[in-house]
Design a protein around this motif. Structure first.
Motif, PDB file in Angstrom:
ATOM      1  N   ASP A  74      15.030   5.929 -21.200  1.00  0.00           N
ATOM      2  CA  ASP A  74      16.486   5.881 -21.266  1.00  0.00           C
ATOM      3  C   ASP A  74      17.031   5.886 -19.839  1.00  0.00           C
ATOM      4  OD1 ASP A  74      19.226   6.473 -21.419  1.00  0.00           O
ATOM      5  OD2 ASP A  74      18.984   7.856 -23.097  1.00  0.00           O
ATOM      6  N   VAL A  75      17.739   4.851 -19.436  1.00  0.00           N
ATOM      7  CA  VAL A  75      18.170   4.717 -18.044  1.00  0.00           C
ATOM      8  C   VAL A  75      19.165   5.790 -17.621  1.00  0.00           C
ATOM      9  CG1 VAL A  75      17.712   2.242 -17.937  1.00  0.00           C
ATOM     10  CG2 VAL A  75      19.978   3.046 -18.666  1.00  0.00           C
ATOM     11  N   SER A  76      19.727   6.531 -18.569  1.00  0.00           N
ATOM     12  CA  SER A  76      20.651   7.602 -18.204  1.00  0.00           C
ATOM     13  C   SER A  76      19.935   8.917 -17.891  1.00  0.00           C
ATOM     14  CB  SER A  76      21.665   7.838 -19.328  1.00  0.00           C
ATOM     15  OG  SER A  76      21.038   8.381 -20.478  1.00  0.00           O
ATOM     16  N   GLU A  77      18.671   9.025 -18.270  1.00  0.00           N
ATOM     17  CA  GLU A  77      17.957  10.291 -18.129  1.00  0.00           C
ATOM     18  C   GLU A  77      17.672  10.708 -16.685  1.00  0.00           C
ATOM     19  OE1 GLU A  77      18.390  12.107 -20.686  1.00  0.00           O
ATOM     20  OE2 GLU A  77      16.386  12.313 -21.578  1.00  0.00           O
ATOM     21  N   PRO A  78      17.279   9.819 -15.786  1.00  0.00           N
ATOM     22  CA  PRO A  78      17.042  10.262 -14.411  1.00  0.00           C
ATOM     23  C   PRO A  78      18.247  10.950 -13.770  1.00  0.00           C
ATOM     24  CG  PRO A  78      16.010   8.139 -14.752  1.00  0.00           C
ATOM     25  CD  PRO A  78      16.826   8.416 -15.988  1.00  0.00           C
ATOM     26  N   ASN A 122       7.276   2.397 -17.014  1.00  0.00           N
ATOM     27  CA  ASN A 122       6.325   2.316 -15.906  1.00  0.00           C
ATOM     28  C   ASN A 122       6.943   1.894 -14.585  1.00  0.00           C
ATOM     29  OD1 ASN A 122       4.589   2.841 -17.989  1.00  0.00           O
ATOM     30  ND2 ASN A 122       3.251   1.083 -17.632  1.00  0.00           N
ATOM     31  N   LEU A 123       8.045   1.156 -14.622  1.00  0.00           N
ATOM     32  CA  LEU A 123       8.597   0.619 -13.382  1.00  0.00           C
ATOM     33  C   LEU A 123      10.061   0.988 -13.156  1.00  0.00           C
ATOM     34  CD1 LEU A 123       7.896  -1.030 -10.908  1.00  0.00           C
ATOM     35  CD2 LEU A 123       8.395  -3.121 -12.196  1.00  0.00           C
ATOM     36  N   THR A 124      10.898   0.832 -14.168  1.00  0.00           N
ATOM     37  CA  THR A 124      12.311   1.153 -13.988  1.00  0.00           C
ATOM     38  C   THR A 124      12.519   2.653 -13.806  1.00  0.00           C
ATOM     39  OG1 THR A 124      12.954  -0.769 -15.293  1.00  0.00           O
ATOM     40  CG2 THR A 124      14.614   0.934 -14.977  1.00  0.00           C
ATOM     41  N   ALA A 125      11.835   3.470 -14.596  1.00  0.00           N
ATOM     42  CA  ALA A 125      11.992   4.920 -14.477  1.00  0.00           C
ATOM     43  C   ALA A 125      11.606   5.442 -13.095  1.00  0.00           C
ATOM     44  CB  ALA A 125      11.204   5.632 -15.569  1.00  0.00           C
ATOM     45  N   PRO A 126      10.482   5.028 -12.499  1.00  0.00           N
ATOM     46  CA  PRO A 126      10.187   5.477 -11.135  1.00  0.00           C
ATOM     47  C   PRO A 126      11.258   5.069 -10.120  1.00  0.00           C
ATOM     48  CG  PRO A 126       8.193   4.659 -12.148  1.00  0.00           C
ATOM     49  CD  PRO A 126       9.314   4.337 -13.100  1.00  0.00           C
ATOM     50  N   PHE A 127      11.825   3.872 -10.286  1.00  0.00           N
ATOM     51  CA  PHE A 127      12.909   3.452  -9.395  1.00  0.00           C
ATOM     52  C   PHE A 127      14.113   4.367  -9.537  1.00  0.00           C
ATOM     53  CE2 PHE A 127      16.980   1.067  -9.630  1.00  0.00           C
ATOM     54  CZ  PHE A 127      17.244   1.036  -8.274  1.00  0.00           C
ATOM     55  N   ASN A 169      -0.493  -4.233 -16.706  1.00  0.00           N
ATOM     56  CA  ASN A 169      -0.983  -4.699 -15.412  1.00  0.00           C
ATOM     57  C   ASN A 169       0.162  -5.120 -14.496  1.00  0.00           C
ATOM     58  OD1 ASN A 169      -3.333  -4.930 -17.291  1.00  0.00           O
ATOM     59  ND2 ASN A 169      -4.339  -5.648 -15.450  1.00  0.00           N
ATOM     60  N   ALA A 170       1.116  -5.855 -15.063  1.00  0.00           N
ATOM     61  CA  ALA A 170       2.244  -6.311 -14.251  1.00  0.00           C
ATOM     62  C   ALA A 170       3.093  -5.140 -13.763  1.00  0.00           C
ATOM     63  CB  ALA A 170       3.100  -7.282 -15.070  1.00  0.00           C
ATOM     64  N   SER A 171       3.322  -4.167 -14.632  1.00  0.00           N
ATOM     65  CA  SER A 171       4.147  -3.019 -14.245  1.00  0.00           C
ATOM     66  C   SER A 171       3.465  -2.187 -13.165  1.00  0.00           C
ATOM     67  CB  SER A 171       4.467  -2.148 -15.464  1.00  0.00           C
ATOM     68  OG  SER A 171       3.324  -1.498 -15.961  1.00  0.00           O
ATOM     69  N   LYS A 172       2.165  -1.980 -13.286  1.00  0.00           N
ATOM     70  CA  LYS A 172       1.468  -1.175 -12.297  1.00  0.00           C
ATOM     71  C   LYS A 172       1.319  -1.920 -10.968  1.00  0.00           C
ATOM     72  CE  LYS A 172       0.957   2.565 -14.700  1.00  0.00           C
ATOM     73  NZ  LYS A 172       1.659   3.819 -14.327  1.00  0.00           N
ATOM     74  N   GLY A 173       1.191  -3.248 -11.031  1.00  0.00           N
ATOM     75  CA  GLY A 173       1.252  -4.022  -9.792  1.00  0.00           C
ATOM     76  C   GLY A 173       2.602  -3.872  -9.130  1.00  0.00           C
ATOM     77  N   GLY A 174       3.670  -3.843  -9.957  1.00  0.00           N
ATOM     78  CA  GLY A 174       5.008  -3.618  -9.437  1.00  0.00           C
ATOM     79  C   GLY A 174       5.149  -2.247  -8.802  1.00  0.00           C
ATOM     80  N   VAL A 175       4.555  -1.228  -9.419  1.00  0.00           N
ATOM     81  CA  VAL A 175       4.599   0.126  -8.858  1.00  0.00           C
ATOM     82  C   VAL A 175       3.952   0.157  -7.482  1.00  0.00           C
ATOM     83  CG1 VAL A 175       3.676   2.472  -9.116  1.00  0.00           C
ATOM     84  CG2 VAL A 175       4.724   1.331 -11.066  1.00  0.00           C
ATOM     85  N   ILE A 176       2.861  -0.571  -7.324  1.00  0.00           N
ATOM     86  CA  ILE A 176       2.167  -0.578  -6.034  1.00  0.00           C
ATOM     87  C   ILE A 176       3.048  -1.171  -4.940  1.00  0.00           C
ATOM     88  CG2 ILE A 176       0.262  -1.706  -4.799  1.00  0.00           C
ATOM     89  CD1 ILE A 176      -1.441  -1.165  -7.355  1.00  0.00           C
ATOM     90  N   ASN A 177       3.694  -2.296  -5.203  1.00  0.00           N
ATOM     91  CA  ASN A 177       4.529  -2.857  -4.137  1.00  0.00           C
ATOM     92  C   ASN A 177       5.862  -2.127  -4.011  1.00  0.00           C
ATOM     93  OD1 ASN A 177       3.835  -4.759  -2.139  1.00  0.00           O
ATOM     94  ND2 ASN A 177       5.600  -5.997  -2.738  1.00  0.00           N
ATOM     95  N   PHE A 178       6.343  -1.535  -5.093  1.00  0.00           N
ATOM     96  CA  PHE A 178       7.493  -0.636  -5.014  1.00  0.00           C
ATOM     97  C   PHE A 178       7.182   0.501  -4.044  1.00  0.00           C
ATOM     98  CE2 PHE A 178       9.175   3.419  -6.770  1.00  0.00           C
ATOM     99  CZ  PHE A 178      10.535   3.212  -6.564  1.00  0.00           C
ATOM    100  N   THR A 179       5.981   1.040  -4.141  1.00  0.00           N
ATOM    101  CA  THR A 179       5.543   2.118  -3.252  1.00  0.00           C
ATOM    102  C   THR A 179       5.597   1.671  -1.797  1.00  0.00           C
ATOM    103  OG1 THR A 179       4.122   3.079  -4.956  1.00  0.00           O
ATOM    104  CG2 THR A 179       3.568   3.572  -2.665  1.00  0.00           C
ATOM    105  N   ARG A 180       5.063   0.500  -1.512  1.00  0.00           N
ATOM    106  CA  ARG A 180       5.031   0.014  -0.126  1.00  0.00           C
ATOM    107  C   ARG A 180       6.436  -0.253   0.409  1.00  0.00           C
ATOM    108  NH1 ARG A 180       0.367  -4.039  -2.069  1.00  0.00           N
ATOM    109  NH2 ARG A 180      -1.473  -2.763  -1.604  1.00  0.00           N
TER     110      ARG A 180
END
Length: 261
Positions: A74-78, A122-127, A169-180
């Motif tokens: 849920d995008v409101s939770e963070p 996997n990707l929007t929540a970490p952002f 796989n795509a989401s975790k690849g995104g997490v890796i470059n999000f990290t960088r």
């Protein structure tokens, strides 16, 4: 002999860590490690019962722990999580973006609802969590540690004999470059951002895959075993503490060597 100076580099006394998906599995393992080295830990997950059990176990081990029930899809939770911590007079020094999900499907049959669910968690929540926690606590204080739990599946292709996991796989690849990208942006402001990329660990998320392909995965891992209940602790502690202060934008595979062959 371990010196007092070295011990202090790993100490998390006075720090607070927020761990998503922290009620069980890899998230709970990380909560244990950070708590053992002095951090107060706040664990989040969807199910209050599992959170209560996790907090009780951590408390029994002498760790200062509390929980916030939240569904990070849920995008409101963070924003709610950050606001609640702030309103209660707390803070977050260490953010561990661990909550994750997957969806097994052949790519040609992958439903958009499955893709969207995986990307949301996997990707929007970490952002959104990184944005909220940094704005409220880390950037004003000039210090912070963000640890993203990626996966070796984000570093390579997926074996075609196994059930398809294109969204994962795509989401975790995104997490890796999000990290960088985030590490480069916030490094000069006192925040490090690193990722742990686990291989296969027994968990609710991997139950089906390990049931079908566990023997093959063990045979193709140089260490000859899956991850265990302690294998992420050292990496998490390093990235969270002053011992890792000059490590930034890195991805550490914790997989027994599976990704190198």
């Amino acid at each position: 002999m371990v010196t007092t100076q070295l011990k202090s580099l790993f100490s998390l006394e006075g720090k607070t860590a927020l761990i998503t998906g922290g009620s069980r599995g890899l998230g709970f393992q990380i909560a244990e490690a950070l708590g053992e080295y002095g951090a107060k830990v706040i664990v989040t997950a969807r199910k209050q019962g599992e959170l209560d059990e996790a907090v009780a176990t951590l408390t029994e081990r002498g760790i200062d722990a509390e929980a916030i029930a939240a569904d990070v899809s849920d995008v409101s939770e963070p924003e709610r999580i950050g606001a609640q911590i702030e309103a209660e007079g707390g803070r977050v020094d260490i953010l561990v973006n661990n909550a994750g999900t997957s969806w097994g499907s052949k790519t040609e049959e992958m439903p958009i609802k499955g893709w969207d669910k995986v990307m949301a968690i996997n990707l929007t929540a970490p952002f959104l969590l990184s944005q909220q926690i940094a704005k409220r606590f880390m950037l004003p204080g000039g210090w912070g540690r963000i640890i993203n739990v990626a996966s070796v599946e984000g570093m390579m292709g997926h074996h075609p004999d196994m059930i398809g996991t294109i969204a994962y796989n795509a989401s975790k690849g995104g997490v890796i470059n999000f990290t960088r990208a985030l590490a480069a942006e916030w490094a000069a402001r006192g925040i490090t951002v690193n990722a742990i990329a686990p291989g296969y660990f027994p968990s609710k998320l991997t139950d089906y895959t390990l049931d079908k392909h566990g023997d093959h995965l063990i045979r193709t891992t140089p260490s000859g075993r899956l991850g265990n209940d302690d294998d992420l602790k050292g990496a998490a502690l390093l990235f969270a503490s002053d011992a890792g202060a000059h490590i930034n934008g890195q991805v550490l595979a914790v997989d027994g060597g599976a990704s190198i062959i």
